[in-house]
Design a protein around this motif. Sequence first.
Motif, PDB file in Angstrom:
ATOM      1  N   PHE A 208      -3.504   2.643  -0.233  1.00 27.54           N
ATOM      2  CA  PHE A 208      -4.760   1.889  -0.206  1.00 27.54           C
ATOM      3  C   PHE A 208      -4.876   0.930  -1.375  1.00 27.54           C
ATOM      4  N   HIS A 209      -5.537  -0.182  -1.130  1.00 26.80           N
ATOM      5  CA  HIS A 209      -5.966  -1.090  -2.185  1.00 26.80           C
ATOM      6  C   HIS A 209      -7.469  -0.916  -2.380  1.00 26.80           C
ATOM      7  N   ASN A 210      -7.963  -1.308  -3.544  1.00 25.93           N
ATOM      8  CA  ASN A 210      -9.379  -1.081  -3.847  1.00 25.93           C
ATOM      9  C   ASN A 210     -10.178  -2.379  -3.781  1.00 25.93           C
ATOM     10  N   THR A 211      -9.753  -3.284  -2.929  1.00 25.40           N
ATOM     11  CA  THR A 211     -10.325  -4.623  -2.841  1.00 25.40           C
ATOM     12  C   THR A 211     -11.837  -4.603  -2.640  1.00 25.40           C
ATOM     13  N   ARG A 212     -12.324  -3.692  -1.837  1.00 24.01           N
ATOM     14  CA  ARG A 212     -13.751  -3.616  -1.549  1.00 24.01           C
ATOM     15  C   ARG A 212     -14.397  -2.336  -2.074  1.00 24.01           C
ATOM     16  N   GLY A 213     -13.697  -1.690  -3.003  1.00 22.55           N
ATOM     17  CA  GLY A 213     -14.292  -0.573  -3.731  1.00 22.55           C
ATOM     18  C   GLY A 213     -14.317   0.762  -3.019  1.00 22.55           C
ATOM     19  N   ILE A 214     -13.621   0.904  -1.880  1.00 27.28           N
ATOM     20  CA  ILE A 214     -13.669   2.190  -1.168  1.00 27.28           C
ATOM     21  C   ILE A 214     -12.285   2.815  -1.012  1.00 27.28           C
ATOM     22  N   GLY A 215     -11.374   2.449  -1.905  1.00 26.86           N
ATOM     23  CA  GLY A 215     -10.029   3.009  -1.823  1.00 26.86           C
ATOM     24  C   GLY A 215     -10.015   4.523  -1.874  1.00 26.86           C
ATOM     25  N   LEU A 216     -10.734   5.109  -2.831  1.00 26.48           N
ATOM     26  CA  LEU A 216     -10.737   6.569  -2.956  1.00 26.48           C
ATOM     27  C   LEU A 216     -11.549   7.224  -1.849  1.00 26.48           C
ATOM     28  N   ALA A 217     -12.545   6.515  -1.303  1.00 21.53           N
ATOM     29  CA  ALA A 217     -13.265   7.044  -0.137  1.00 21.53           C
ATOM     30  C   ALA A 217     -12.308   7.187   1.037  1.00 21.53           C
ATOM     31  N   ASN A 218     -11.408   6.225   1.178  1.00 23.61           N
ATOM     32  CA  ASN A 218     -10.405   6.312   2.247  1.00 23.61           C
ATOM     33  C   ASN A 218      -9.408   7.435   1.999  1.00 23.61           C
ATOM     34  N   VAL A 219      -9.111   7.703   0.721  1.00 23.74           N
ATOM     35  CA  VAL A 219      -8.256   8.847   0.398  1.00 23.74           C
ATOM     36  C   VAL A 219      -8.909  10.140   0.894  1.00 23.74           C
ATOM     37  N   MET A 220     -10.214  10.260   0.692  1.00 28.72           N
ATOM     38  CA  MET A 220     -10.927  11.460   1.136  1.00 28.72           C
ATOM     39  C   MET A 220     -10.792  11.652   2.644  1.00 28.72           C
ATOM     40  N   VAL A 221     -10.851  10.554   3.380  1.00 31.91           N
ATOM     41  CA  VAL A 221     -10.674  10.631   4.826  1.00 31.91           C
ATOM     42  C   VAL A 221      -9.249  11.079   5.152  1.00 31.91           C
TER      43      VAL A 221
END
Length: 312
Positions: A208-221
Amino acid sequence: MTQVRKVEVTDVGPRDGLQAEKRLIPAAEKIALINRLIDAGVPRIEATSFVSPKAVPQLADAAEVMAGIDRSKGAIIATLVPNGRGAIRAAECGVDEMVVFVSASESHNKKNVNRSVEESLKGFEEVAKIAGDAKIPVHGAIATAFGCPFEGNVAPERLAMIAKRFQDMGFVGMTFGDTTGMATPPTVRAGVAAVREAAPKLTMGLHFHNTRGIGLANVMVGLDEGIDKYESSFGGTGGCPFAPGATGNICTEDLVYLLHEMGIETGIDLRKLMAIGCDVETVVGHPLPGQVMKAGQRLDLHDMDAVRTAEG
């Protein structure tokens, strides 16, 4: 609640992170950073790419970097290979794994490697043959897996088709590359489900890239979906030059901090990782977006005398 108890973290900073930097970084500095990642317990590192020096001058020293890496501690050293010529060079350097990549969208693949998706996939057959003869496993990466800056949404069926081709070529794993930072929780779930059905023999990883600030949220998914392989970059370095507005990868220190706070094992010494992240800022010559390396860990306490007391 996630069922994942241990995660394999790949630091792609030496390749994906540093290739985006304007300053040409000496091989000795790259080698030192990679060896420090190994010492910190990072289990897998994408060290460089055997791409044409004209295309990416920053990585013209790939063979020199490979020769300087400490291979005694068992870290997996992976390298990107764009074609058969790169695969031959990688095999000569004794890499542990080869990684090939193709964009999910035709337009981004054209911008990125000046080929159609089918041309890229056909070219991987040569890489697979060279790697197979050298007994080196191959991973496939799908760039713009969750969205293209030129075409918009990417259909999960598109990812499934590419992953199936990877599996048919004998690849051992594949990675979803969120090159443009367009991934969202629903697109991650849909992509994982489609590839699981189409290519069940492939191990899956998320980048993931953190371009829109939800990179770690996507990790949780991803963790909720049972994915236990993630790619990140020291200090949050990186960003695709062929994706308008793209910023860096999720930060390795921030990712490992999150995983450790969730009780998930990584085998990584976070303190050492934080120190590397801080030093990478000096290497590249500008501030980086990593947060934990600046703020410290949650229970890092401070002397009260070091903080002023409010007046009035």
